[in-house]
Motif scaffolding. Sequence first.
Motif, PDB file in Angstrom:
ATOM      1  N   ASN A 141       0.863  -1.187   0.000  1.00  0.00           N
ATOM      2  CA  ASN A 141       0.000   0.000   0.000  1.00  0.00           C
ATOM      3  C   ASN A 141       0.899   1.237   0.000  1.00  0.00           C
ATOM      4  O   ASN A 141       1.689   1.413  -0.901  1.00  0.00           O
ATOM      5  CB  ASN A 141      -0.968  -0.031   1.180  1.00  0.00           C
ATOM      6  CG  ASN A 141      -1.963  -1.168   1.067  1.00  0.00           C
ATOM      7  OD1 ASN A 141      -2.433  -1.491  -0.017  1.00  0.00           O
ATOM      8  ND2 ASN A 141      -2.284  -1.784   2.195  1.00  0.00           N
ATOM      9  N   THR A 142       0.829   2.053   1.026  1.00  0.00           N
ATOM     10  CA  THR A 142       1.694   3.233   1.085  1.00  0.00           C
ATOM     11  C   THR A 142       2.757   3.119   2.171  1.00  0.00           C
ATOM     12  O   THR A 142       3.451   4.086   2.483  1.00  0.00           O
ATOM     13  CB  THR A 142       0.851   4.496   1.353  1.00  0.00           C
ATOM     14  OG1 THR A 142       0.121   4.325   2.576  1.00  0.00           O
ATOM     15  CG2 THR A 142      -0.115   4.753   0.208  1.00  0.00           C
ATOM     16  N   THR A 143       2.886   1.946   2.759  1.00  0.00           N
ATOM     17  CA  THR A 143       3.850   1.732   3.842  1.00  0.00           C
ATOM     18  C   THR A 143       5.155   1.178   3.298  1.00  0.00           C
ATOM     19  O   THR A 143       5.162   0.154   2.604  1.00  0.00           O
ATOM     20  CB  THR A 143       3.278   0.760   4.892  1.00  0.00           C
ATOM     21  OG1 THR A 143       2.037   1.269   5.395  1.00  0.00           O
ATOM     22  CG2 THR A 143       4.257   0.573   6.040  1.00  0.00           C
ATOM     23  N   VAL A 144       6.251   1.843   3.614  1.00  0.00           N
ATOM     24  CA  VAL A 144       7.546   1.396   3.127  1.00  0.00           C
ATOM     25  C   VAL A 144       7.993   0.139   3.869  1.00  0.00           C
ATOM     26  O   VAL A 144       7.822   0.020   5.086  1.00  0.00           O
ATOM     27  CB  VAL A 144       8.601   2.524   3.264  1.00  0.00           C
ATOM     28  CG1 VAL A 144       8.837   2.886   4.724  1.00  0.00           C
ATOM     29  CG2 VAL A 144       9.908   2.103   2.595  1.00  0.00           C
ATOM     30  N   ILE A 145       8.537  -0.835   3.132  1.00  0.00           N
ATOM     31  CA  ILE A 145       9.060  -2.067   3.721  1.00  0.00           C
ATOM     32  C   ILE A 145      10.558  -1.976   3.908  1.00  0.00           C
ATOM     33  O   ILE A 145      11.113  -2.277   4.969  1.00  0.00           O
ATOM     34  CB  ILE A 145       8.732  -3.284   2.821  1.00  0.00           C
ATOM     35  CG1 ILE A 145       7.224  -3.443   2.676  1.00  0.00           C
ATOM     36  CG2 ILE A 145       9.360  -4.554   3.382  1.00  0.00           C
ATOM     37  CD1 ILE A 145       6.821  -4.493   1.654  1.00  0.00           C
ATOM     38  N   GLY A 146      11.244  -1.532   2.877  1.00  0.00           N
ATOM     39  CA  GLY A 146      12.700  -1.430   2.915  1.00  0.00           C
ATOM     40  C   GLY A 146      13.217  -1.182   1.516  1.00  0.00           C
ATOM     41  O   GLY A 146      12.441  -1.039   0.568  1.00  0.00           O
ATOM     42  N   CYS A 147      14.536  -1.140   1.383  1.00  0.00           N
ATOM     43  CA  CYS A 147      15.090  -0.839   0.071  1.00  0.00           C
ATOM     44  C   CYS A 147      16.392  -1.589  -0.162  1.00  0.00           C
ATOM     45  O   CYS A 147      16.986  -2.144   0.767  1.00  0.00           O
ATOM     46  CB  CYS A 147      15.327   0.660  -0.091  1.00  0.00           C
ATOM     47  SG  CYS A 147      16.595   1.304   1.022  1.00  0.00           S
ATOM     48  N   VAL A 148      16.815  -1.584  -1.421  1.00  0.00           N
ATOM     49  CA  VAL A 148      18.086  -2.195  -1.816  1.00  0.00           C
ATOM     50  C   VAL A 148      18.784  -1.261  -2.792  1.00  0.00           C
ATOM     51  O   VAL A 148      18.151  -0.517  -3.537  1.00  0.00           O
ATOM     52  CB  VAL A 148      17.877  -3.582  -2.473  1.00  0.00           C
ATOM     53  CG1 VAL A 148      17.428  -4.606  -1.445  1.00  0.00           C
ATOM     54  CG2 VAL A 148      16.867  -3.503  -3.622  1.00  0.00           C
ATOM     55  N   SER A 149      20.118  -1.290  -2.771  1.00  0.00           N
ATOM     56  CA  SER A 149      20.894  -0.438  -3.666  1.00  0.00           C
ATOM     57  C   SER A 149      22.292  -1.019  -3.804  1.00  0.00           C
ATOM     58  O   SER A 149      22.877  -1.498  -2.827  1.00  0.00           O
ATOM     59  CB  SER A 149      20.974   0.985  -3.108  1.00  0.00           C
ATOM     60  OG  SER A 149      21.721   1.820  -3.971  1.00  0.00           O
ATOM     61  N   LEU A 150      22.828  -0.975  -5.010  1.00  0.00           N
ATOM     62  CA  LEU A 150      24.141  -1.549  -5.285  1.00  0.00           C
ATOM     63  C   LEU A 150      25.257  -0.557  -4.988  1.00  0.00           C
ATOM     64  O   LEU A 150      25.040   0.648  -4.884  1.00  0.00           O
ATOM     65  CB  LEU A 150      24.222  -1.977  -6.753  1.00  0.00           C
ATOM     66  CG  LEU A 150      23.247  -3.061  -7.188  1.00  0.00           C
ATOM     67  CD1 LEU A 150      23.229  -3.171  -8.713  1.00  0.00           C
ATOM     68  CD2 LEU A 150      23.618  -4.405  -6.569  1.00  0.00           C
ATOM     69  N   THR A 151      26.472  -1.080  -4.883  1.00  0.00           N
ATOM     70  CA  THR A 151      27.648  -0.236  -4.784  1.00  0.00           C
ATOM     71  C   THR A 151      28.352  -0.248  -6.139  1.00  0.00           C
ATOM     72  O   THR A 151      28.126  -1.130  -6.968  1.00  0.00           O
ATOM     73  CB  THR A 151      28.625  -0.750  -3.714  1.00  0.00           C
ATOM     74  OG1 THR A 151      29.121  -2.039  -4.103  1.00  0.00           O
ATOM     75  CG2 THR A 151      27.920  -0.888  -2.366  1.00  0.00           C
ATOM     76  N   ALA A 152      29.228   0.704  -6.356  1.00  0.00           N
ATOM     77  CA  ALA A 152      29.914   0.814  -7.641  1.00  0.00           C
ATOM     78  C   ALA A 152      30.873  -0.350  -7.889  1.00  0.00           C
ATOM     79  O   ALA A 152      31.280  -0.590  -9.028  1.00  0.00           O
ATOM     80  CB  ALA A 152      30.682   2.129  -7.712  1.00  0.00           C
ATOM     81  N   SER A 153      31.227  -1.083  -6.834  1.00  0.00           N
ATOM     82  CA  SER A 153      32.177  -2.191  -6.991  1.00  0.00           C
ATOM     83  C   SER A 153      31.504  -3.517  -7.317  1.00  0.00           C
ATOM     84  O   SER A 153      32.175  -4.494  -7.647  1.00  0.00           O
ATOM     85  CB  SER A 153      33.003  -2.361  -5.712  1.00  0.00           C
ATOM     86  OG  SER A 153      32.159  -2.697  -4.624  1.00  0.00           O
ATOM     87  N   GLN A 154      30.172  -3.566  -7.220  1.00  0.00           N
ATOM     88  CA  GLN A 154      29.465  -4.813  -7.496  1.00  0.00           C
ATOM     89  C   GLN A 154      29.305  -5.016  -9.000  1.00  0.00           C
ATOM     90  O   GLN A 154      29.108  -4.060  -9.752  1.00  0.00           O
ATOM     91  CB  GLN A 154      28.107  -4.814  -6.799  1.00  0.00           C
ATOM     92  CG  GLN A 154      28.243  -4.981  -5.286  1.00  0.00           C
ATOM     93  CD  GLN A 154      26.913  -4.949  -4.588  1.00  0.00           C
ATOM     94  OE1 GLN A 154      26.281  -3.894  -4.496  1.00  0.00           O
ATOM     95  NE2 GLN A 154      26.463  -6.089  -4.089  1.00  0.00           N
ATOM     96  N   GLU A 155      29.387  -6.278  -9.411  1.00  0.00           N
ATOM     97  CA  GLU A 155      29.371  -6.604 -10.830  1.00  0.00           C
ATOM     98  C   GLU A 155      28.037  -7.211 -11.248  1.00  0.00           C
ATOM     99  O   GLU A 155      27.061  -7.157 -10.500  1.00  0.00           O
ATOM    100  CB  GLU A 155      30.543  -7.538 -11.149  1.00  0.00           C
ATOM    101  CG  GLU A 155      31.896  -6.901 -10.844  1.00  0.00           C
ATOM    102  CD  GLU A 155      33.066  -7.827 -11.113  1.00  0.00           C
ATOM    103  OE1 GLU A 155      32.829  -9.002 -11.446  1.00  0.00           O
ATOM    104  OE2 GLU A 155      34.225  -7.369 -10.979  1.00  0.00           O
ATOM    105  N   GLU A 156      28.022  -7.830 -12.430  1.00  0.00           N
ATOM    106  CA  GLU A 156      26.790  -8.237 -13.105  1.00  0.00           C
ATOM    107  C   GLU A 156      25.794  -8.990 -12.232  1.00  0.00           C
ATOM    108  O   GLU A 156      24.629  -8.625 -12.140  1.00  0.00           O
ATOM    109  CB  GLU A 156      27.155  -9.090 -14.327  1.00  0.00           C
ATOM    110  CG  GLU A 156      25.963  -9.583 -15.115  1.00  0.00           C
ATOM    111  CD  GLU A 156      26.394 -10.398 -16.327  1.00  0.00           C
ATOM    112  OE1 GLU A 156      25.663 -11.300 -16.716  1.00  0.00           O
ATOM    113  OE2 GLU A 156      27.475 -10.111 -16.879  1.00  0.00           O
ATOM    114  N   ASP A 157      26.241 -10.091 -11.581  1.00  0.00           N
ATOM    115  CA  ASP A 157      25.307 -10.934 -10.848  1.00  0.00           C
ATOM    116  C   ASP A 157      25.354 -10.721  -9.335  1.00  0.00           C
ATOM    117  O   ASP A 157      24.695 -11.448  -8.585  1.00  0.00           O
ATOM    118  CB  ASP A 157      25.585 -12.409 -11.157  1.00  0.00           C
ATOM    119  CG  ASP A 157      25.176 -12.780 -12.578  1.00  0.00           C
ATOM    120  OD1 ASP A 157      24.159 -12.255 -13.054  1.00  0.00           O
ATOM    121  OD2 ASP A 157      25.891 -13.574 -13.225  1.00  0.00           O
ATOM    122  N   ASP A 158      26.145  -9.744  -8.875  1.00  0.00           N
ATOM    123  CA  ASP A 158      26.148  -9.418  -7.451  1.00  0.00           C
ATOM    124  C   ASP A 158      24.824  -8.760  -7.094  1.00  0.00           C
ATOM    125  O   ASP A 158      24.307  -7.936  -7.846  1.00  0.00           O
ATOM    126  CB  ASP A 158      27.291  -8.461  -7.117  1.00  0.00           C
ATOM    127  CG  ASP A 158      28.656  -9.066  -7.420  1.00  0.00           C
ATOM    128  OD1 ASP A 158      28.758 -10.314  -7.424  1.00  0.00           O
ATOM    129  OD2 ASP A 158      29.609  -8.307  -7.654  1.00  0.00           O
TER     130      ASP A 158
END
Length: 219
Positions: free
Chosen positions: A109-126
């Motif tokens: 709905n409008t309630t946040v669960i959480g988030c994900v974000s990569l770092t610049a050092s992570q590659e294709e399947d990381d």
Amino acid sequence: FFFITLSTTMMKIVFIALCLFALAFADDTKSNCTTVATIPASCTGTQNTADPNEWVTVENLAAGTNACYSVTFDDGFDSSEDVYVLATRNGDDGVPASNAAVTTTGFTNTTVIGCVSLTASQEEDDTDYLCSSQTATAYYTVASNAGANATTIDIYTGYAEGTVSDCTASYVSSSGSSIWLWVVIGLVVVVIVVVILAAVGGFLYMKKKKNSYQLYEDA
């Protein structure tokens, strides 16, 4: 000559096995981000639809914009045994330096669960991933590009049997368990090839030894 060839083949097999293990131990991270507080106004009524437990490629996400997806869990979801899983990866076409500016946030709905974000050092399947205990079946996933360049990134919303405390990258389909499956298959193939080569080598060696002995007897 045969044993030199056998040795070279063995070295190649060992190299392949090491590559499989390296793939299994990808540089995954867990919840590497700060959540977006609310669903962006630009997403209202314009969500795309994504299937649960499937990777979605967000192509050419422009700088300063959002990509919004609605995800509905199927009858296989059991909130008493399963956890909600959110993940992201660079994918085949992603540029790590650009994707590091993308935050993917999950909402019910409008309630946040959480988030994900990569770092610049992570590659294709990381992957960067998170797990959460949820009972709803309808979710929103929003990829937000805070960078200066358009970029392409993979996002994932789904569920897996397990607990939040035991959450690992293996909870993400095509990230953990399937990789280990290929590792096992690869090792089985390695063993089979080694056994076949050893059997052929032993047979040729014994045949050569027998011929040498026969020549000695004839002399």
